[in-house]
Scaffold this motif. Structure first.
Motif, PDB file in Angstrom:
ATOM      1  N   PRO A  61       2.966 -12.063   8.791  1.00 32.79           N
ATOM      2  CA  PRO A  61       1.569 -12.129   8.354  1.00 32.79           C
ATOM      3  C   PRO A  61       1.264 -11.147   7.206  1.00 32.79           C
ATOM      4  O   PRO A  61       0.504 -11.473   6.292  1.00 32.79           O
ATOM      5  CB  PRO A  61       0.778 -11.763   9.616  1.00 32.79           C
ATOM      6  N   GLU A  62       1.874  -9.967   7.248  1.00 34.20           N
ATOM      7  CA  GLU A  62       1.680  -9.008   6.152  1.00 34.20           C
ATOM      8  C   GLU A  62       2.286  -9.549   4.859  1.00 34.20           C
ATOM      9  O   GLU A  62       1.696  -9.400   3.782  1.00 34.20           O
ATOM     10  CB  GLU A  62       2.313  -7.658   6.490  1.00 34.20           C
ATOM     11  N   ILE A  63       3.434 -10.177   4.955  1.00 33.48           N
ATOM     12  CA  ILE A  63       4.087 -10.735   3.770  1.00 33.48           C
ATOM     13  C   ILE A  63       3.241 -11.845   3.171  1.00 33.48           C
ATOM     14  O   ILE A  63       3.030 -11.898   1.956  1.00 33.48           O
ATOM     15  CB  ILE A  63       5.496 -11.250   4.118  1.00 33.48           C
ATOM     16  N   ILE A  64       2.730 -12.705   4.019  1.00 32.23           N
ATOM     17  CA  ILE A  64       1.889 -13.805   3.535  1.00 32.23           C
ATOM     18  C   ILE A  64       0.676 -13.234   2.801  1.00 32.23           C
ATOM     19  O   ILE A  64       0.331 -13.684   1.710  1.00 32.23           O
ATOM     20  CB  ILE A  64       1.483 -14.726   4.696  1.00 32.23           C
ATOM     21  N   SER A  70      -4.821 -13.389  -4.377  1.00 34.22           N
ATOM     22  CA  SER A  70      -5.747 -12.301  -4.684  1.00 34.22           C
ATOM     23  C   SER A  70      -4.999 -10.972  -4.743  1.00 34.22           C
ATOM     24  O   SER A  70      -4.454 -10.502  -3.745  1.00 34.22           O
ATOM     25  CB  SER A  70      -6.839 -12.224  -3.611  1.00 34.22           C
ATOM     26  N   LYS A  71      -4.978 -10.368  -5.914  1.00 28.67           N
ATOM     27  CA  LYS A  71      -4.293  -9.094  -6.087  1.00 28.67           C
ATOM     28  C   LYS A  71      -4.914  -8.018  -5.198  1.00 28.67           C
ATOM     29  O   LYS A  71      -4.200  -7.203  -4.609  1.00 28.67           O
ATOM     30  CB  LYS A  71      -4.313  -8.659  -7.547  1.00 28.67           C
ATOM     31  N   ALA A  72      -6.219  -8.020  -5.059  1.00 29.22           N
ATOM     32  CA  ALA A  72      -6.890  -7.016  -4.223  1.00 29.22           C
ATOM     33  C   ALA A  72      -6.443  -7.133  -2.766  1.00 29.22           C
ATOM     34  O   ALA A  72      -6.187  -6.124  -2.111  1.00 29.22           O
ATOM     35  CB  ALA A  72      -8.405  -7.162  -4.335  1.00 29.22           C
ATOM     36  N   ASP A  73      -6.342  -8.358  -2.267  1.00 31.01           N
ATOM     37  CA  ASP A  73      -5.881  -8.570  -0.890  1.00 31.01           C
ATOM     38  C   ASP A  73      -4.440  -8.102  -0.732  1.00 31.01           C
ATOM     39  O   ASP A  73      -4.089  -7.451   0.252  1.00 31.01           O
ATOM     40  CB  ASP A  73      -5.988 -10.043  -0.491  1.00 31.01           C
ATOM     41  N   ALA A  74      -3.608  -8.455  -1.693  1.00 27.61           N
ATOM     42  CA  ALA A  74      -2.202  -8.056  -1.650  1.00 27.61           C
ATOM     43  C   ALA A  74      -2.073  -6.536  -1.683  1.00 27.61           C
ATOM     44  O   ALA A  74      -1.313  -5.948  -0.907  1.00 27.61           O
ATOM     45  CB  ALA A  74      -1.444  -8.678  -2.819  1.00 27.61           C
ATOM     46  N   GLN A  75      -2.842  -5.894  -2.543  1.00 26.24           N
ATOM     47  CA  GLN A  75      -2.779  -4.433  -2.643  1.00 26.24           C
ATOM     48  C   GLN A  75      -3.243  -3.765  -1.357  1.00 26.24           C
ATOM     49  O   GLN A  75      -2.683  -2.744  -0.953  1.00 26.24           O
ATOM     50  CB  GLN A  75      -3.628  -3.945  -3.824  1.00 26.24           C
ATOM     51  N   ALA A  76      -4.236  -4.322  -0.706  1.00 26.76           N
ATOM     52  CA  ALA A  76      -4.722  -3.743   0.550  1.00 26.76           C
ATOM     53  C   ALA A  76      -3.628  -3.754   1.607  1.00 26.76           C
ATOM     54  O   ALA A  76      -3.430  -2.773   2.330  1.00 26.76           O
ATOM     55  CB  ALA A  76      -5.961  -4.497   1.038  1.00 26.76           C
ATOM     56  N   VAL A  77      -2.905  -4.855   1.697  1.00 29.25           N
ATOM     57  CA  VAL A  77      -1.814  -4.955   2.664  1.00 29.25           C
ATOM     58  C   VAL A  77      -0.734  -3.934   2.343  1.00 29.25           C
ATOM     59  O   VAL A  77      -0.245  -3.226   3.231  1.00 29.25           O
ATOM     60  CB  VAL A  77      -1.215  -6.384   2.668  1.00 29.25           C
TER      61      VAL A  77
END
Length: 123
Positions: A61-64, A70-77
């Motif tokens: 789920p973290e990889i997905i 969304s770069k912001a979503d990816a960066q948050a993870v």
């Protein structure tokens, strides 16, 4: 274009793992007219990325989320994972310090050592 078996062999990943990654949404692979998965070069790079992220400890789920548009979503993870790894590193560093002390400790039994007792009291 390559088959799942070719990609699995090339990357040292079991084919069933690649199927699972596809099932949960970490991969999306085109199928040919017979329903067989067909891996293009960009698919192979995505497999490599997923495999690397798994090796460094991200869950599927973290990889997905980390591979989301969304770069912001990816960066948050990724930031959360960095925080987790830094906390893990701090715990590992403390454990190494304690264990190194026990190797060098002049006391016969650890419970006789004030430094060991202090370490044992820390969370």
């Amino acid at each position: 274009m390559r088959t799942i078996g070719e990609i699995a062999a090339e990357l040292g990943i079991d084919a069933h793992v690649l199927r699972h990654w596809e099932k949960v949404g970490a991969l999306s692979v085109r199928r040919d007219s017979h329903g067989h998965r067909v891996y293009e070069d960009e698919d192979v790079e995505r497999v490599r990325t997923v495999a690397k992220l798994r090796r460094i400890g991200l869950s599927l789920p973290e990889i997905i989320a980390a591979m989301a548009p969304s770069k912001a979503d990816a960066q948050a993870v990724v930031r959360r994972k960095i925080g987790q790894l830094e906390a893990e590193r701090a715990r590992t560093d403390q454990a190494i310090t304690f264990l190194q002390h026990t190797v060098d400790c002049r006391h016969r039994y650890l419970d006789e050592c004030p430094e060991c007792a202090d370490f044992a009291r820390k969370p």
